[in-house]
Motif scaffolding. Sequence first.
Motif, short mmCIF file in Angstrom:
data_model
loop_
_atom_site.label_atom_id
_atom_site.label_comp_id
_atom_site.label_asym_id
_atom_site.label_seq_id
_atom_site.Cartn_x
_atom_site.Cartn_y
_atom_site.Cartn_z
N ALA A 194 0.84 -1.20 0.00
CA ALA A 194 0.00 0.00 0.00
C ALA A 194 0.87 1.24 0.00
N ILE A 195 0.47 2.21 -0.82
CA ILE A 195 1.19 3.49 -0.88
C ILE A 195 0.29 4.53 -0.23
N MET A 196 0.87 5.30 0.67
CA MET A 196 0.07 6.37 1.29
C MET A 196 0.59 7.73 0.84
N ARG A 197 -0.33 8.66 0.67
CA ARG A 197 0.05 10.03 0.36
C ARG A 197 -0.62 10.95 1.36
N VAL A 198 0.12 11.92 1.81
CA VAL A 198 -0.46 12.97 2.64
C VAL A 198 -0.50 14.19 1.72
N LEU A 199 -1.67 14.79 1.55
CA LEU A 199 -1.81 15.83 0.52
C LEU A 199 -2.26 17.17 1.11
N HIS A 200 -1.76 18.22 0.48
CA HIS A 200 -2.14 19.59 0.84
C HIS A 200 -2.54 20.32 -0.43
N TYR A 201 -3.78 20.81 -0.44
CA TYR A 201 -4.28 21.59 -1.58
C TYR A 201 -4.43 23.04 -1.15
N PRO A 202 -3.57 23.93 -1.67
CA PRO A 202 -3.80 25.35 -1.36
C PRO A 202 -5.13 25.77 -1.99
N PRO A 203 -5.76 26.82 -1.43
CA PRO A 203 -7.03 27.24 -2.03
C PRO A 203 -6.80 27.86 -3.41
N GLN A 204 -7.72 27.61 -4.32
CA GLN A 204 -7.62 28.23 -5.65
C GLN A 204 -8.51 29.44 -5.66
N THR A 205 -7.90 30.61 -5.74
CA THR A 205 -8.71 31.83 -5.74
C THR A 205 -8.49 32.57 -7.06
N GLY A 206 -9.28 33.58 -7.27
CA GLY A 206 -9.14 34.37 -8.50
C GLY A 206 -9.60 33.55 -9.69
N PRO A 207 -9.24 34.03 -10.89
CA PRO A 207 -9.68 33.32 -12.10
C PRO A 207 -9.09 31.91 -12.09
N VAL A 208 -9.91 30.95 -12.40
CA VAL A 208 -9.42 29.57 -12.34
C VAL A 208 -9.17 29.03 -13.74
N ASP A 209 -7.96 28.54 -13.93
CA ASP A 209 -7.61 27.89 -15.18
C ASP A 209 -8.05 26.42 -15.07
N ASP A 210 -8.97 26.00 -15.90
CA ASP A 210 -9.51 24.64 -15.80
C ASP A 210 -8.45 23.57 -16.01
N ARG A 211 -7.31 23.96 -16.58
CA ARG A 211 -6.25 22.97 -16.81
C ARG A 211 -5.29 22.86 -15.63
N VAL A 212 -5.52 23.66 -14.61
CA VAL A 212 -4.73 23.53 -13.38
C VAL A 212 -5.71 23.45 -12.22
N ILE A 213 -5.97 22.22 -11.76
CA ILE A 213 -6.87 22.06 -10.62
C ILE A 213 -6.15 21.22 -9.56
N GLY A 214 -6.80 21.02 -8.42
CA GLY A 214 -6.15 20.32 -7.29
C GLY A 214 -5.53 19.00 -7.70
N ILE A 215 -6.36 18.16 -8.27
CA ILE A 215 -5.85 16.93 -8.90
C ILE A 215 -6.75 16.65 -10.09
N GLY A 216 -6.12 16.54 -11.26
CA GLY A 216 -6.87 16.38 -12.51
C GLY A 216 -7.59 15.04 -12.57
N ALA A 217 -8.53 14.97 -13.51
CA ALA A 217 -9.35 13.75 -13.66
C ALA A 217 -8.46 12.53 -13.88
N HIS A 218 -8.71 11.49 -13.12
CA HIS A 218 -7.87 10.28 -13.21
C HIS A 218 -8.59 9.10 -12.58
N THR A 219 -8.04 7.91 -12.81
CA THR A 219 -8.42 6.75 -12.03
C THR A 219 -7.22 6.38 -11.17
N ASP A 220 -7.47 5.71 -10.05
CA ASP A 220 -6.35 5.28 -9.21
C ASP A 220 -5.76 3.99 -9.77
N PHE A 221 -4.53 3.67 -9.34
CA PHE A 221 -3.81 2.58 -10.01
C PHE A 221 -4.01 1.22 -9.33
N GLU A 222 -4.25 1.23 -8.00
CA GLU A 222 -4.19 -0.03 -7.25
C GLU A 222 -5.56 -0.70 -7.17
N CYS A 223 -5.73 -1.61 -6.20
CA CYS A 223 -7.04 -2.28 -6.09
C CYS A 223 -8.11 -1.32 -5.58
#
Length: 335
Positions: A194-223
Motif C-alpha cells: 500500500a502506498i500512502m500520500r499525505v496531501l495539501h491543496y492550497p485554495p484556488q482563488t481568482g480566475p481559475v484555469d480549468d487545466r490547473v486544478i487540485g488533482i486532474g481527472a484520473h483513475t487510481d492505479f491499485e485495487c
Amino acid sequence: MSLIDAARKAEDAEAFLKSLPIIDLSSVSSNDPAVRKALSYAVRDACVNVGFFYVRNHGIPEATIEHALSVAKEYFALPVEEKLKLDIRNTPNFKGYNPILSSNNDPENDGDLHEGFEFSWEELQAKAKNEKRVNDGAMAGANVWPEELAGFREAALTYYHAAVELGKKMFPLFALALNLPEDYFDDKTKNSAAIMRVLHYPPQTGPVDDRVIGIGAHTDFECFTILWQEPGIQALQVLNKQKQWIDAPPIPGTLVINLGDQFARWTNDVFKSTVHRAINRSGVRRYSIPLFFGTDYDVKLEPIPSCISEDRSPKYEVVTAGDYVKERLKATYGH
Ligand SMILES: O=C(O)CCC(=O)C(=O)O
Ligand SMILES: [Fe+2]
C-alpha cells in the motif's frame, strides 16, 4: 443475477446518477458467515455500479486521524527548500515530497495544484530488513522521512497501519462480492503493498484555469483507495456515466473507498475504476490522506474466472501489479 449480468446491466443502465452509497462496516468481522455475505452484497452493488462508496464504523481511531492531520500541517508549513531535500524525483521509486505542479494526473492538464508526501510499508519499530518488501521488483525502494520533524514518521505510519488493517478487512468482502472464497486474496496481499500520500491543496482563488486544478481527472492505479478528506471542505468529485461531476463531500465519521485499475483489470471491468478529481475553491487550505491498497507487486493481474465468460472475454493484457503501478507513476510524475 450472475456477476457478469449485473456488470452488464450497470454498464447499460442510468445507475449512479447523483449520490454515492454509504456502507456500515460494523459487522465486517461478524462470526456469522451469513452476516458477512449480506454485507458483501452491498459492497458488490457499490463496486459493480459505482466504484465509489463511503464507509462508516471503519475502525480507524479518530485520534490517529487527528494526529496524522496535525503532523501533515506541520510538514507542509516547512520551508520549501527543506521539503525539496526529499524531492520525489530524486528518491528511490517515488518516495518523499512532491511539490506543487510536479505531478499531472490528467494528461490534458498542466499540473496538479497540490503538494504531497509519499511512502509505503514500514514497521513502526524500524527493522534492518524490511521483510515485506523483498519481492517488490520494479517498485523496490525504501521510504525517506523528514528528519527535522520528529513526530512525522510515527504519526504518519500509525495512520498507515490502521488504514492497512481496514484494507485487510475489505479484501474478504470483495472476494465474497466476486463469488470467490473469502480468503481468495490472502496469498496475493501478504506484503501490504500500500502506498500512502499525505496531501495539501492550497485554495484556488481568482480566475481559475480549468487545466490547473487540485488533482486532474484520473483513475487510481491499485485495487482500492481508502481516502480521508478534511471535514467541511468540498473538493472531491466523481464522474458518473452521464459524464456529470458528482460532489463527494466529506461526511463526518466516514471514509471514502474507491476502486482502482488493478481491480478493474483483475475483474475484467466487473468492478469499476471510476474517474475522479479534486478542486479546492473553498478559500482555505485542504488536507487529504489517500492510501492506495494494491495486490503484492509480483502478482499477475490475470482475469478472475468469475469475471469472464463466452461473451465477456478478457479486456486487458496481463501485467504484474508492480509493473502496472510503476508505469502509471512514471506517467504521473513525468519521469
Ligand atoms: O484529495 C482527494 O480528495 C483525492 C485524491 C486522489 O484522488 C488521489 O490522490 O488519487
Ligand atoms: Fe485518486
